[in-house]
Write a protein that holds these residues in place. Structure first.
Motif, PDB file in Angstrom:
ATOM      1  N   LEU A 157      -1.005  -0.619  -8.691  1.00  0.00           N
ATOM      2  CA  LEU A 157      -2.369  -0.098  -8.781  1.00  0.00           C
ATOM      3  C   LEU A 157      -3.256  -0.704  -7.702  1.00  0.00           C
ATOM      4  O   LEU A 157      -4.061  -0.007  -7.071  1.00  0.00           O
ATOM      5  N   ALA A 158      -3.109  -2.001  -7.489  1.00  0.00           N
ATOM      6  CA  ALA A 158      -3.903  -2.663  -6.455  1.00  0.00           C
ATOM      7  C   ALA A 158      -3.554  -2.140  -5.075  1.00  0.00           C
ATOM      8  O   ALA A 158      -4.420  -2.053  -4.190  1.00  0.00           O
ATOM      9  N   GLY A 159      -2.297  -1.791  -4.882  1.00  0.00           N
ATOM     10  CA  GLY A 159      -1.887  -1.268  -3.584  1.00  0.00           C
ATOM     11  C   GLY A 159      -2.509   0.059  -3.247  1.00  0.00           C
ATOM     12  O   GLY A 159      -2.638   0.411  -2.066  1.00  0.00           O
ATOM     13  N   ARG A 160      -2.876   0.826  -4.263  1.00  0.00           N
ATOM     14  CA  ARG A 160      -3.486   2.129  -4.015  1.00  0.00           C
ATOM     15  C   ARG A 160      -4.989   2.037  -3.852  1.00  0.00           C
ATOM     16  O   ARG A 160      -5.627   2.990  -3.400  1.00  0.00           O
ATOM     17  N   HIS A 211       0.814  -1.200   0.000  1.00  0.00           N
ATOM     18  CA  HIS A 211       0.000   0.000   0.000  1.00  0.00           C
ATOM     19  C   HIS A 211       0.857   1.263   0.000  1.00  0.00           C
ATOM     20  O   HIS A 211       0.316   2.352  -0.162  1.00  0.00           O
ATOM     21  N   ARG A 212       2.141   1.101   0.174  1.00  0.00           N
ATOM     22  CA  ARG A 212       3.064   2.238   0.071  1.00  0.00           C
ATOM     23  C   ARG A 212       3.734   2.159  -1.299  1.00  0.00           C
ATOM     24  O   ARG A 212       4.357   1.158  -1.649  1.00  0.00           O
ATOM     25  N   LEU A 213       3.594   3.204  -2.068  1.00  0.00           N
ATOM     26  CA  LEU A 213       3.972   3.189  -3.476  1.00  0.00           C
ATOM     27  C   LEU A 213       5.412   2.751  -3.721  1.00  0.00           C
ATOM     28  O   LEU A 213       5.655   1.959  -4.641  1.00  0.00           O
ATOM     29  N   SER A 238      -8.611   0.558  -2.368  1.00  0.00           N
ATOM     30  CA  SER A 238      -9.063   0.167  -1.032  1.00  0.00           C
ATOM     31  C   SER A 238     -10.359  -0.623  -1.145  1.00  0.00           C
ATOM     32  O   SER A 238     -10.951  -0.721  -2.220  1.00  0.00           O
ATOM     33  N   GLY A 239     -10.764  -1.207  -0.040  1.00  0.00           N
ATOM     34  CA  GLY A 239     -12.013  -1.932  -0.021  1.00  0.00           C
ATOM     35  C   GLY A 239     -11.902  -3.294  -0.677  1.00  0.00           C
ATOM     36  O   GLY A 239     -10.823  -3.813  -0.955  1.00  0.00           O
ATOM     37  N   ARG A 240     -13.085  -3.871  -0.943  1.00  0.00           N
ATOM     38  CA  ARG A 240     -13.140  -5.209  -1.517  1.00  0.00           C
ATOM     39  C   ARG A 240     -12.524  -5.252  -2.909  1.00  0.00           C
ATOM     40  O   ARG A 240     -11.875  -6.228  -3.280  1.00  0.00           O
ATOM     41  N   LEU A 241     -12.725  -4.172  -3.713  1.00  0.00           N
ATOM     42  CA  LEU A 241     -12.149  -4.138  -5.056  1.00  0.00           C
ATOM     43  C   LEU A 241     -10.632  -4.211  -5.000  1.00  0.00           C
ATOM     44  O   LEU A 241     -10.001  -4.955  -5.751  1.00  0.00           O
ATOM     45  N   GLY A 242     -10.053  -3.432  -4.100  1.00  0.00           N
ATOM     46  CA  GLY A 242      -8.603  -3.460  -3.964  1.00  0.00           C
ATOM     47  C   GLY A 242      -8.099  -4.823  -3.532  1.00  0.00           C
ATOM     48  O   GLY A 242      -7.066  -5.303  -4.007  1.00  0.00           O
ATOM     49  N   ALA A 243      -8.836  -5.481  -2.615  1.00  0.00           N
ATOM     50  CA  ALA A 243      -8.426  -6.804  -2.144  1.00  0.00           C
ATOM     51  C   ALA A 243      -8.464  -7.819  -3.279  1.00  0.00           C
ATOM     52  O   ALA A 243      -7.541  -8.628  -3.433  1.00  0.00           O
ATOM     53  N   ARG A 244      -9.542  -7.766  -4.077  1.00  0.00           N
ATOM     54  CA  ARG A 244      -9.648  -8.720  -5.174  1.00  0.00           C
ATOM     55  C   ARG A 244      -8.596  -8.471  -6.241  1.00  0.00           C
ATOM     56  O   ARG A 244      -8.001  -9.412  -6.780  1.00  0.00           O
ATOM     57  N   LEU A 245      -8.382  -7.203  -6.556  1.00  0.00           N
ATOM     58  CA  LEU A 245      -7.357  -6.884  -7.550  1.00  0.00           C
ATOM     59  C   LEU A 245      -5.978  -7.322  -7.073  1.00  0.00           C
ATOM     60  O   LEU A 245      -5.180  -7.861  -7.849  1.00  0.00           O
ATOM     61  N   ALA A 246      -5.712  -7.114  -5.778  1.00  0.00           N
ATOM     62  CA  ALA A 246      -4.426  -7.536  -5.220  1.00  0.00           C
ATOM     63  C   ALA A 246      -4.266  -9.049  -5.285  1.00  0.00           C
ATOM     64  O   ALA A 246      -3.184  -9.562  -5.606  1.00  0.00           O
TER      65      ALA A 246
END
Length: 756
Positions: free
Chosen positions: A493-496, A443-445, A498-506
């Protein structure tokens, strides 16, 4: 700061853990945790009720549950990794037959004679030992005693060592990092091609790697509490490693000692005393066997194979020791001195050696990532306390990788591709630890960019390695490249998000990155386990451009490959170097010229050779690869022989009347006939046929006393051309002059009970 922040909460199931830790709010960016936050010692696992009966009763449940602070998916995932490793490595295991028959014959001998078991003799009558200490033979010999002689009973212990090594790497990484890091490290180890080769083969390397991995685990435990007990354990593992493959076990010893001396959480004086205690444990663990061998009179034990003076210490520090570094290996294939510039007949030396040719396909898939993550780990922990456990872990595994890699890169003596299996645990652990830290900090670029960049480098490098075997699954290199680059872009991109979308993308990006990183080595590993490998020099994976000794199936020469370096033959044995060879054969071997090996008939019963490879028969016919009978490559030095049932039946006639049913030059040649007959066969001259194990006069006395029935023509180098003894050549000449040759198929035999 709480120490529990370094792992996902226990109640959080997988894959929701992909969103851990959550993105830090903008106003807290300055207070976010470091990449590898300090952590307390791992919790002790539950031991169950106080009585041993109670602990045994609760053991299954505790083994399934694992650490109490682990999510419930962790232990089943770990056990699934071990089961998958065992299934992969056991599959098609017996396709390799006797694998390296040199060691299989010694295993057979050890299953028949406890004296041969103790010394590591090549035959049950204890004529000569293998050229290594015997510890790697002991598990296999015990397996054969329990289950009978077969390919499976010889190779199964190696597979169990693979499972134990994966478990140890996981446990070592997991002590300080998350379960994901441990699982990634274990999977990376299991899927490395050279590991899939050597943990299904009967060379000493499998046991050596397991012992060194246990030493790394013990060192990590020792540095946690300055534990003398664990440091003694490390010393014992190094001692056992010495009894497995002599000085190679000590390549990582200086790094391990320095790490403990610098980082252990106790006073400097106590650290020195503890290291002395660990060193004493190492000397005792290795020295008891050495002392017995040195003190027992030579007449009461077998000849020490690989030596020129029947002394174990001589072969330890010479042929198997510093000779491997300098190239001065009297009696070996290297000819008793360093070869041409840059490493001679064993390939070019230099910093890129482990990435070049077919060596890269054995080990180098994840090495760029491991080196990058090692630097990242050391940089991220540079301000941590001296005793920080994360930095210690990077120092332990990084020291292992750097010390061993530099030695392999610049050693001028005998070097085989499969030696690189000694690097696998270090590479796997560094990848697991580094990927774990960057994944949690994605989550840190800057860290997300580092993670994506490492994935991109790994994918591009896999594309290069797969390109060296362009005919092997040609679409895979493009899938790995495109998938890896896409994952490298998606991870930041996934690190930036948040939420469920960010978790799935990650989760998707992480799985794609893992698939791209392991896709190439997995394909090579699957090809390796589906192919039988035999002989002295074997390699993992498909044939590659510019490959060296070995190749798929092992023990044969590749077109345009032959020796390391892709030239086909070592300097002085290849085209373009005229004036280096000889037109007249010596010591029972055909002459060699600058254009390659002539196809003329070999002298004294040895095969002719030509520029296309080594023949497999006793004629001068220039055949490539392994022959259908008689000695295999290099006069039986590398592959031995294929023994017909007629020859085996002839050798076993009246076997009980003789100490040795036959004598043969070279251990690979001898091993083939011994394994085919189940009876002791004398290996004149040891592995290369150049050890002064028996003089002509002594052999004549054995013949006079009726101890040897047959002499088998061909095999080994047998002469001083390798810088060793010419006794075997003299014995060969005497036999040919005084006894009648009998040809059975492609094998020439001499009945030593009937003179001309």
């Amino acid at each position: 700061m709480t120490t529990t922040s370094s792992v996902p909460p226990t109640s959080e199931p997988w894959p929701e853990a992909a969103n851990f830790p959550p993105p830090a709010p903008a106003d807290r960016q300055a207070t976010v945790e470091p990449l590898f936050p300090p952590a307390e010692l791992p919790l002790r696992g539950p031991k169950g009720p106080g009585s041993w009966a109670g602990r045994l009763r609760t053991l299954p449940a505790r083994a399934w549950r694992g650490r109490e602070d682990d999510p419930r998916w962790v232990r089943p995932a770990f056990l699934a990794l071990l089961a998958a490793t065992a299934a992969l490595y056991f599959w098609n295991l017996t396709a390799s037959g006797w694998a390296n028959s040199f060691y299989s014959a010694a295993v057979q001998a050890g299953s028949q004679s406890w004296k041969a078991f103790f010394y590591g003799s090549s035959d049950a009558s204890n004529f000569i030992t293998v050229d290594k200490p015997p510890m790697s033979l002991w598990p296999m010999a015990l397996s054969v005693r329990l289950f009978g002689l077969s390919s499976g009973s010889i190779l199964a212990p190696q597979v169990l060592m693979a499972v134990a090594t994966v478990a140890t790497v996981y446990a070592t990484v997991r002590r300080r990092f998350s379960p994901v890091g441990g699982l990634v490290a274990g999977a990376a180890l299991a899927l490395t091609p050279v590991a899939a080769l050597m943990f299904r083969f009967n060379n000493p390397d499998a046991l050596l790697v397991l012992l060194l991995t246990l030493a790394a685990y013990g060192l990590v435990r020792a540095t946690e509490t300055a534990s003398t007990r664990w440091l003694v354990f490390v010393g014992v593992m190094f001692g056992f490693g010495f009894l497995t493959k002599t000085l190679q076990a000590f390549l990582v010893l200086p790094a391990f000692a320095i790490v403990y001396l610098v980082t252990a959480p106790t006073g400097l004086g106590r650290r020195f005393r503890q290291l002395l205690q660990g060193g004493l444990a190492m000397v005792v663990a290795a020295g008891w066997w050495v002392a017995i061998v040195e003190l027992v009179p030579a007449s009461a034990r077998p000849y020490i194979g690989g030596s020129q003076d029947n002394d174990f210490l001589s072969v330890t520090f010479g042929y198997n020791g510093f000779g491997r570094i300098t190239g001065n290996e009297t009696g070996s294939v290297g000819g008793g001195g360093r070869g041409g510039a840059g490493g001679g007949m064993w390939g070019e030396t230099g910093i890129t050696r482990l990435f070049d040719g077919d060596i890269g396909g054995q080990i180098a898939w994840l090495m760029p990532a491991a080196l990058i993550l090692l630097v990242v780990g050391l940089w991220a922990t540079r301000r941590h306390p001296r005793t920080d456990s994360a930095r210690i872990a990077f120092l332990v595994w990084g020291g292992w990788l750097v010390c061993t890699a530099l030695t392999f890169s610049f050693m001028s003596g005998i070097f085989h591709q499969y030696y690189t299996v000694a690097l696998v645990p270090a590479v796997a652990a560094l990848v697991g630890m580094g990927a774990d830290g960057l994944w949690r900090a994605r989550h840190r670029l800057p860290y997300a960019a580092l993670l994506g960049g490492t994935v991109a480098v790994t994918a591009v490098w896999a594309y290069v390695l797969l390109g060296r075997s362009a005919d092997f699954v040609p679409w895979l290199r493009w899938v790995v490249l495109i998938g890896g680059l896409a994952a490298a872009v998606a991870l930041p991109l996934a690190g930036r998000a948040s939420g469920r979308l960010g978790a799935r993308l990650a989760t998707v990006a992480g799985l794609a990155a893992l698939a791209a990183a392991l896709g190439g080595p997995t394909a090579y590993a699957l090809q390796t386990v589906s192919t039988g490998h035999s002989g002295s020099i074997v390699t993992a994976g498909p044939q590659v451009q510019g490959g060296g000794f070995g190749g798929p199936g092992g023990g044969r020469f590749r077109a345009g490959g032959g020796m390391p370096g892709g030239t086909g033959f070592p300097p002085g044995m290849q085209g373009g170097q005229t004036g280096q060879g000889q037109t007249q054969g010596q010591n029972g071997f055909p002459g060699m010229n600058g254009q390659g090996f002539p196809g003329a008939t070999g002298q004294n019963g040895f095969p002719g050779m030509n520029g296309q490879g080594f023949p497999g028969t006793g004629t001068g016919e220039g055949r490539t690869g392994r022959g259908a009978g008689g000695p295999g490559g290099m006069g039986g030095l590398l592959n031995g022989a294929q023994v017909s049932s007629e020859v085996a039946a002839l050798l076993t006639q009246d076997a009980g009347r003789y100490t040795w049913v036959a004598a043969a030059v070279g251990s690979q040649n001898q091993a083939s006939y011994q394994l085919a007959t189940g009876e002791p066969v004398m290996a004149l001259g040891g592995f290369n046929g150049t050890d002064p194990s028996l003089t002509l006069a002594q052999f004549q006395q054995y013949v006079k006393e009726g101890k040897v029935h047959w002499f088998i023509g061909g095999g080994g180098f047998g002469g001083g051309g390798m810088g060793g003894s010419s006794d075997s050549s003299e014995i060969t000449s005497w036999v040919q002059e005084n006894f009648t040759a009998k040809t059975v198929g492609n094998t020439t035999l001499y009945d030593l009970t009937a003179t001309k």
